[in-house]
Design a protein around this motif. Structure first.
Motif, PDB file in Angstrom:
ATOM      1  N   MET A   1      12.026   4.630   8.840  1.00 34.61           N
ATOM      2  CA  MET A   1      11.136   3.517   8.568  1.00 34.61           C
ATOM      3  C   MET A   1      11.371   3.062   7.124  1.00 34.61           C
ATOM      4  O   MET A   1      11.328   3.850   6.198  1.00 34.61           O
ATOM      5  CB  MET A   1       9.683   3.983   8.760  1.00 34.61           C
ATOM      6  CG  MET A   1       8.688   2.933   8.453  1.00 34.61           C
ATOM      7  SD  MET A   1       6.924   3.327   8.574  1.00 34.61           S
ATOM      8  CE  MET A   1       6.789   4.637   9.708  1.00 34.61           C
ATOM      9  N   ASN A   2      11.654   1.768   6.978  1.00 33.66           N
ATOM     10  CA  ASN A   2      11.893   1.276   5.631  1.00 33.66           C
ATOM     11  C   ASN A   2      10.568   0.984   4.909  1.00 33.66           C
ATOM     12  O   ASN A   2       9.489   1.053   5.500  1.00 33.66           O
ATOM     13  CB  ASN A   2      12.806   0.039   5.648  1.00 33.66           C
ATOM     14  CG  ASN A   2      12.196  -1.131   6.377  1.00 33.66           C
ATOM     15  OD1 ASN A   2      11.014  -1.130   6.706  1.00 33.66           O
ATOM     16  ND2 ASN A   2      13.008  -2.130   6.626  1.00 33.66           N
ATOM     17  N   GLN A   3      10.683   0.670   3.641  1.00 35.25           N
ATOM     18  CA  GLN A   3       9.498   0.478   2.795  1.00 35.25           C
ATOM     19  C   GLN A   3       8.632  -0.687   3.267  1.00 35.25           C
ATOM     20  O   GLN A   3       7.409  -0.584   3.304  1.00 35.25           O
ATOM     21  CB  GLN A   3       9.936   0.240   1.340  1.00 35.25           C
ATOM     22  CG  GLN A   3      10.478   1.456   0.666  1.00 35.25           C
ATOM     23  CD  GLN A   3       9.370   2.456   0.383  1.00 35.25           C
ATOM     24  OE1 GLN A   3       8.219   2.094   0.197  1.00 35.25           O
ATOM     25  NE2 GLN A   3       9.717   3.720   0.368  1.00 35.25           N
ATOM     26  N   LYS A   4       9.277  -1.795   3.621  1.00 32.72           N
ATOM     27  CA  LYS A   4       8.501  -2.972   4.016  1.00 32.72           C
ATOM     28  C   LYS A   4       7.695  -2.701   5.292  1.00 32.72           C
ATOM     29  O   LYS A   4       6.544  -3.108   5.399  1.00 32.72           O
ATOM     30  CB  LYS A   4       9.430  -4.172   4.209  1.00 32.72           C
ATOM     31  CG  LYS A   4       8.677  -5.467   4.335  1.00 32.72           C
ATOM     32  CD  LYS A   4       9.590  -6.650   4.153  1.00 32.72           C
ATOM     33  CE  LYS A   4       8.770  -7.906   4.104  1.00 32.72           C
ATOM     34  NZ  LYS A   4       9.527  -9.061   3.715  1.00 32.72           N
ATOM     35  N   THR A   5       8.286  -1.983   6.243  1.00 30.12           N
ATOM     36  CA  THR A   5       7.582  -1.658   7.481  1.00 30.12           C
ATOM     37  C   THR A   5       6.381  -0.760   7.195  1.00 30.12           C
ATOM     38  O   THR A   5       5.297  -0.956   7.764  1.00 30.12           O
ATOM     39  CB  THR A   5       8.540  -0.960   8.472  1.00 30.12           C
ATOM     40  OG1 THR A   5       9.677  -1.787   8.669  1.00 30.12           O
ATOM     41  CG2 THR A   5       7.863  -0.699   9.792  1.00 30.12           C
ATOM     42  N   LYS A   6       6.568   0.195   6.310  1.00 31.50           N
ATOM     43  CA  LYS A   6       5.472   1.100   5.948  1.00 31.50           C
ATOM     44  C   LYS A   6       4.297   0.334   5.347  1.00 31.50           C
ATOM     45  O   LYS A   6       3.144   0.518   5.752  1.00 31.50           O
ATOM     46  CB  LYS A   6       5.969   2.155   4.948  1.00 31.50           C
ATOM     47  CG  LYS A   6       4.885   3.122   4.492  1.00 31.50           C
ATOM     48  CD  LYS A   6       5.414   4.117   3.492  1.00 31.50           C
ATOM     49  CE  LYS A   6       5.319   3.543   2.115  1.00 31.50           C
ATOM     50  NZ  LYS A   6       5.592   4.516   1.049  1.00 31.50           N
ATOM     51  N   TRP A   7       4.582  -0.565   4.429  1.00 29.52           N
ATOM     52  CA  TRP A   7       3.511  -1.323   3.780  1.00 29.52           C
ATOM     53  C   TRP A   7       2.873  -2.333   4.730  1.00 29.52           C
ATOM     54  O   TRP A   7       1.669  -2.582   4.657  1.00 29.52           O
ATOM     55  CB  TRP A   7       4.021  -2.002   2.517  1.00 29.52           C
ATOM     56  CG  TRP A   7       4.276  -1.004   1.436  1.00 29.52           C
ATOM     57  CD1 TRP A   7       5.483  -0.608   0.951  1.00 29.52           C
ATOM     58  CD2 TRP A   7       3.300  -0.234   0.726  1.00 29.52           C
ATOM     59  NE1 TRP A   7       5.319   0.350  -0.012  1.00 29.52           N
ATOM     60  CE2 TRP A   7       3.986   0.594  -0.173  1.00 29.52           C
ATOM     61  CE3 TRP A   7       1.915  -0.169   0.759  1.00 29.52           C
ATOM     62  CZ2 TRP A   7       3.339   1.473  -1.031  1.00 29.52           C
ATOM     63  CZ3 TRP A   7       1.266   0.706  -0.096  1.00 29.52           C
ATOM     64  CH2 TRP A   7       1.968   1.513  -0.967  1.00 29.52           C
ATOM     65  N   VAL A  47       6.972  -4.811  -2.791  1.00 29.89           N
ATOM     66  CA  VAL A  47       7.807  -4.652  -1.595  1.00 29.89           C
ATOM     67  C   VAL A  47       7.500  -5.743  -0.572  1.00 29.89           C
ATOM     68  O   VAL A  47       8.407  -6.353  -0.015  1.00 29.89           O
ATOM     69  CB  VAL A  47       7.593  -3.256  -0.972  1.00 29.89           C
ATOM     70  CG1 VAL A  47       8.368  -3.118   0.319  1.00 29.89           C
ATOM     71  CG2 VAL A  47       7.971  -2.162  -1.950  1.00 29.89           C
ATOM     72  N   LEU A  48       6.226  -6.003  -0.336  1.00 28.94           N
ATOM     73  CA  LEU A  48       5.827  -6.960   0.698  1.00 28.94           C
ATOM     74  C   LEU A  48       6.161  -8.403   0.338  1.00 28.94           C
ATOM     75  O   LEU A  48       6.589  -9.185   1.185  1.00 28.94           O
ATOM     76  CB  LEU A  48       4.329  -6.843   0.976  1.00 28.94           C
ATOM     77  CG  LEU A  48       3.885  -5.608   1.736  1.00 28.94           C
ATOM     78  CD1 LEU A  48       2.367  -5.543   1.773  1.00 28.94           C
ATOM     79  CD2 LEU A  48       4.437  -5.625   3.141  1.00 28.94           C
ATOM     80  N   PHE A  49       5.939  -8.772  -0.903  1.00 24.70           N
ATOM     81  CA  PHE A  49       6.060 -10.176  -1.300  1.00 24.70           C
ATOM     82  C   PHE A  49       7.159 -10.403  -2.323  1.00 24.70           C
ATOM     83  O   PHE A  49       7.059 -11.279  -3.186  1.00 24.70           O
ATOM     84  CB  PHE A  49       4.720 -10.663  -1.852  1.00 24.70           C
ATOM     85  CG  PHE A  49       3.602 -10.499  -0.859  1.00 24.70           C
ATOM     86  CD1 PHE A  49       3.542 -11.278   0.272  1.00 24.70           C
ATOM     87  CD2 PHE A  49       2.632  -9.532  -1.059  1.00 24.70           C
ATOM     88  CE1 PHE A  49       2.522 -11.120   1.191  1.00 24.70           C
ATOM     89  CE2 PHE A  49       1.605  -9.367  -0.146  1.00 24.70           C
ATOM     90  CZ  PHE A  49       1.550 -10.161   0.983  1.00 24.70           C
TER      91      PHE A  49
END
Length: 85
Positions: A1-7, A47-49
């Motif tokens: 699971m990558n960082q963006k998916t986690k957040w 990470v998200l934006f």
């Protein structure tokens, strides 16, 4: 699971908890949602934006260049001066 998916999953969980807190009117859930939202904002925002923040920064830099050019034009008065014949 990558960082963006986690957040994104944490953000979705925060939204679900918020809806649950509103429907149950539970104070502990309100505080949990506030804590989780603050945590996501502080650690996951970059990470998200990331793409949005880069576009916003680029537009701001372009705005500053145009603003500086406008200030220089107004200061020198070259824009409104008419040529004398």
């Amino acid at each position: 699971m990558n960082q963006k998916t986690k957040w994104m999953m944490l953000l979705f969980l925060a939204i679900l908890l918020f809806i649950g807190a509103l429907s149950l009117n539970s104070m502990p859930m309100y505080f949990l949602v506030m804590f989780l939202s603050f945590f996501i904002y502080k650690n996951g925002n970059a990470v998200l934006f990331k793409e949005y923040d880069e576009r916003k920064k680029q537009k701001y830099e372009e705005y500053k260049v145009v603003q500086q050019a406008a200030k220089e034009t107004i200061r020198t008065g070259k824009l409104l001066k008419k040529k004398e014949l």
